[in-house]
Structure formats: structure tokens, C-alpha cells
Write a protein that holds these residues in place. Structure first.
Motif, mmCIF file in Angstrom:
data_model
loop_
_atom_site.group_PDB
_atom_site.id
_atom_site.type_symbol
_atom_site.label_atom_id
_atom_site.label_comp_id
_atom_site.label_asym_id
_atom_site.label_seq_id
_atom_site.Cartn_x
_atom_site.Cartn_y
_atom_site.Cartn_z
ATOM 1 N N MET A 42 -42.313 17.559 74.352
ATOM 2 C CA MET A 42 -42.032 17.244 75.751
ATOM 3 C C MET A 42 -41.000 18.228 76.326
ATOM 4 N N ALA A 43 -39.926 18.452 75.576
ATOM 5 C CA ALA A 43 -38.899 19.388 76.053
ATOM 6 C C ALA A 43 -39.463 20.797 76.173
ATOM 7 N N ASP A 44 -40.249 21.222 75.188
ATOM 8 C CA ASP A 44 -40.852 22.554 75.262
ATOM 9 C C ASP A 44 -41.779 22.682 76.466
ATOM 10 N N THR A 45 -42.502 21.623 76.779
ATOM 11 C CA THR A 45 -43.404 21.640 77.936
ATOM 12 C C THR A 45 -42.607 21.816 79.225
ATOM 13 N N VAL A 46 -41.507 21.078 79.353
ATOM 14 C CA VAL A 46 -40.656 21.209 80.545
ATOM 15 C C VAL A 46 -40.100 22.629 80.627
ATOM 16 N N LEU A 47 -39.591 23.143 79.526
ATOM 17 C CA LEU A 47 -39.001 24.482 79.524
ATOM 18 C C LEU A 47 -40.016 25.560 79.907
ATOM 19 N N LEU A 48 -41.246 25.402 79.481
ATOM 20 C CA LEU A 48 -42.273 26.397 79.781
ATOM 21 C C LEU A 48 -42.807 26.309 81.204
ATOM 22 N N ASN A 49 -42.776 25.121 81.787
ATOM 23 C CA ASN A 49 -43.452 24.924 83.065
ATOM 24 C C ASN A 49 -42.547 24.725 84.268
ATOM 25 N N ALA A 50 -41.296 24.404 84.059
ATOM 26 C CA ALA A 50 -40.390 24.177 85.193
ATOM 27 C C ALA A 50 -39.980 25.518 85.809
ATOM 28 N N SER A 51 -39.738 25.490 87.091
ATOM 29 C CA SER A 51 -39.275 26.703 87.771
ATOM 30 C C SER A 51 -37.814 26.970 87.378
ATOM 31 N N PRO A 52 -37.351 28.193 87.547
ATOM 32 C CA PRO A 52 -35.937 28.470 87.262
ATOM 33 C C PRO A 52 -34.990 27.571 88.057
ATOM 34 N N GLU A 53 -35.338 27.268 89.310
ATOM 35 C CA GLU A 53 -34.494 26.395 90.129
ATOM 36 C C GLU A 53 -34.442 24.989 89.553
ATOM 37 N N ASP A 54 -35.608 24.490 89.097
ATOM 38 C CA ASP A 54 -35.643 23.158 88.481
ATOM 39 C C ASP A 54 -34.821 23.137 87.196
ATOM 40 N N LEU A 55 -34.951 24.170 86.378
ATOM 41 C CA LEU A 55 -34.194 24.230 85.125
ATOM 42 C C LEU A 55 -32.688 24.258 85.387
ATOM 43 N N ARG A 56 -32.274 25.025 86.404
ATOM 44 C CA ARG A 56 -30.846 25.058 86.760
ATOM 45 C C ARG A 56 -30.362 23.675 87.176
ATOM 46 N N ALA A 57 -31.158 22.994 88.020
ATOM 47 C CA ALA A 57 -30.770 21.655 88.494
ATOM 48 C C ALA A 57 -30.706 20.661 87.336
ATOM 49 N N ILE A 58 -31.677 20.718 86.443
ATOM 50 C CA ILE A 58 -31.689 19.822 85.289
ATOM 51 C C ILE A 58 -30.471 20.080 84.410
ATOM 52 N N LEU A 59 -30.205 21.330 84.141
ATOM 53 C CA LEU A 59 -29.077 21.683 83.284
ATOM 54 C C LEU A 59 -27.747 21.278 83.914
ATOM 55 N N ARG A 60 -27.581 21.543 85.202
ATOM 56 C CA ARG A 60 -26.341 21.134 85.883
ATOM 57 C C ARG A 60 -26.155 19.619 85.813
ATOM 58 N N SER A 61 -27.238 18.893 86.036
ATOM 59 C CA SER A 61 -27.162 17.433 85.994
ATOM 60 C C SER A 61 -26.776 16.942 84.602
ATOM 61 N N MET A 62 -27.368 17.535 83.584
ATOM 62 C CA MET A 62 -27.025 17.141 82.204
ATOM 63 C C MET A 62 -25.560 17.435 81.908
ATOM 64 N N LEU A 63 -25.094 18.633 82.263
ATOM 65 C CA LEU A 63 -23.720 19.014 81.958
ATOM 66 C C LEU A 63 -22.711 18.186 82.747
ATOM 67 N N ALA A 64 -23.090 17.751 83.944
ATOM 68 C CA ALA A 64 -22.192 16.922 84.758
ATOM 69 C C ALA A 64 -22.191 15.459 84.316
ATOM 70 N N SER A 65 -23.064 15.087 83.384
ATOM 71 C CA SER A 65 -23.190 13.686 82.974
ATOM 72 C C SER A 65 -21.997 13.172 82.173
ATOM 73 N N LYS A 66 -21.133 14.068 81.752
ATOM 74 C CA LYS A 66 -19.934 13.719 80.967
ATOM 75 C C LYS A 66 -20.283 13.139 79.597
ATOM 76 N N THR A 67 -21.483 13.423 79.103
ATOM 77 C CA THR A 67 -21.859 13.004 77.754
ATOM 78 C C THR A 67 -20.935 13.698 76.767
ATOM 79 N N PRO A 68 -20.257 12.952 75.906
ATOM 80 C CA PRO A 68 -19.296 13.570 74.976
ATOM 81 C C PRO A 68 -19.939 14.679 74.133
#
Length: 190
Positions: free
Chosen positions: A18-44
Motif C-alpha cells: 500500500m505504501a509503495d503504491t502511494v509513493l509511486l502514484n502520488a504527485s510530488p505535491e501530494d507527497l509533500r503534504a502527506i509528509l508534512r502532515s505526518m511530521l506535524a503529528s507529534k508522533t514520538p
């Protein structure tokens, strides 16, 4: 506990379908937004894991062709793309790479007018140096520096390059281009 670069590399590989599918098919803008959201989640540990993975990928990968400065030449119009490539790689490594110090060293023995293209390029380098040192300061404050010894070595190398450059520029009565970086380096205590 923060993983070492080697531990991260051992775990890397096929993440999952599933993760590989997202990485291969998402646009660079989508990947940036996903990554920013994950990093801002404050997950330890997530930001530390991201930083470790990023460095593992970029530090242990062969530098792209044209990412090593040539003495006195990264400033000409012919080699401007080379300097841009060096700065991009250094930015991706959050300034921990010796690339920025090598750019500073590439000015040794060179002379340039106080105004013009070279002075403009060196002002950009000074800004990148300042930002790299600021990022290092923030990582230190947040406890995100994975290898304090390597960070001290990188900063020490940069400080030595800046001092050499200042002495060189003083020898020909030029205008030292890295003032912001010098002040940032003086304020950074590792």
C-alpha cells in the motif's frame, strides 16, 4: 531510543504494497503534504526517524556528478548549475554535509568584485550556511541530533573553512562574504 543510520538502512526495503503504491502514484505535491502532515503529528520519534532516514539515503549514496566544487569556478555562468546542485544536496542534508565547507574553501585564492554575480552567489551561500547552522541549533535544542560527534566535526570543519576564507579575503582587501555564517557559528555550542 534513536536508531542508527545502519539500523535504518537494514529496515529499509519494501515497506509494504500500500505504501509503495502511494509513493509511486502520488504527485510530488501530494507527497509533500502527506509528509508534512505526518511530521506535524507529534508522533514520538517520527521526526528523528525521518532525519535519520534522510541522512542515511543522502550520505551513503554516491554524490551526483558535478557536486564537488572546482576551485574558483563554481561562480562562473558555465558552472552555476554545478553550484546549485551542491547547494541543493547540502540543503537536503540540513547542513551536516561537508559540502558547504567545500564551497567556502573553493573561494580560497579567488578574487571577485564587491558587487556582481559572484558576490550575489556568495550571498546565497552565506544564507544557506546561516540556515544550516540554525537548523543544527534547532536539532540540538530538540534533542534530534543523532550523532553529536559527527555534528561537532561538521561544524568544526565549517568554522575552519570560514576562518581560512576570512584570512584569504583579508589578504587582498576584499569584502568577506560569509559574515552571517560566522556569527551563527560563533553562537552554536555543541
Amino acid at each position: 531510543m534513536i536508531s542508527t543510520v545502519e539500523e535504518v538502512q537494514q529496515r529499509m526495503g519494501h515497506v509494504n504494497m500500500m505504501a509503495d503504491t502511494v509513493l509511486l502514484n502520488a504527485s510530488p505535491e501530494d507527497l509533500r503534504a502527506i509528509l508534512r502532515s505526518m511530521l506535524a503529528s507529534k508522533t514520538p520519534g517520527l521526526v528523528s526517524a525521518f532525519m535519520t532516514s534522510t541522512r542515511a539515503r543522502l550520505l551513503y549514496q554516491q554524490p551526483a556528478a558535478g557536486t564537488t566544487p572546482v576551485k574558483c569556478q563554481p561562480f562562473s555562468s558555465e558552472t552555476a548549475p554545478q553550484l546549485q546542485s551542491i547547494l541543493t544536496r547540502a540543503r537536503l542534508l540540513y547542513g551536516t554535509s561537508p559540502l558547504l565547507a567545500s564551497v567556502v574553501r573553493s573561494t580560497l585564492g579567488c578574487r571577485w568584485p564587491a558587487e556582481g554575480t559572484v558576490a550575489d552567489v556568495l550571498a546565497v551561500v552565506d544564507g544557506d550556511l546561516d540556515q544550516a547552522l540554525q537548523s543544527c541549533r534547532e536539532e540540538l535544542t530538540q534533542g534530534d541530533i543523532v550523532d553529536l560527534t559527527a555534528a561537532r566535526k561538521a561544524v568544526g570543519d565549517l568554522v575552519a573553512a570560514l576562518e581560512s576564507s576570512r584570512l584569504d579575503v583579508d589578504s587582498w582587501d576584499g569584502e568577506f562574504p560569509f559574515e552571517r555564517a560566522v556569527y551563527s557559528a560563533r553562537d552554536l555550542r555543541l
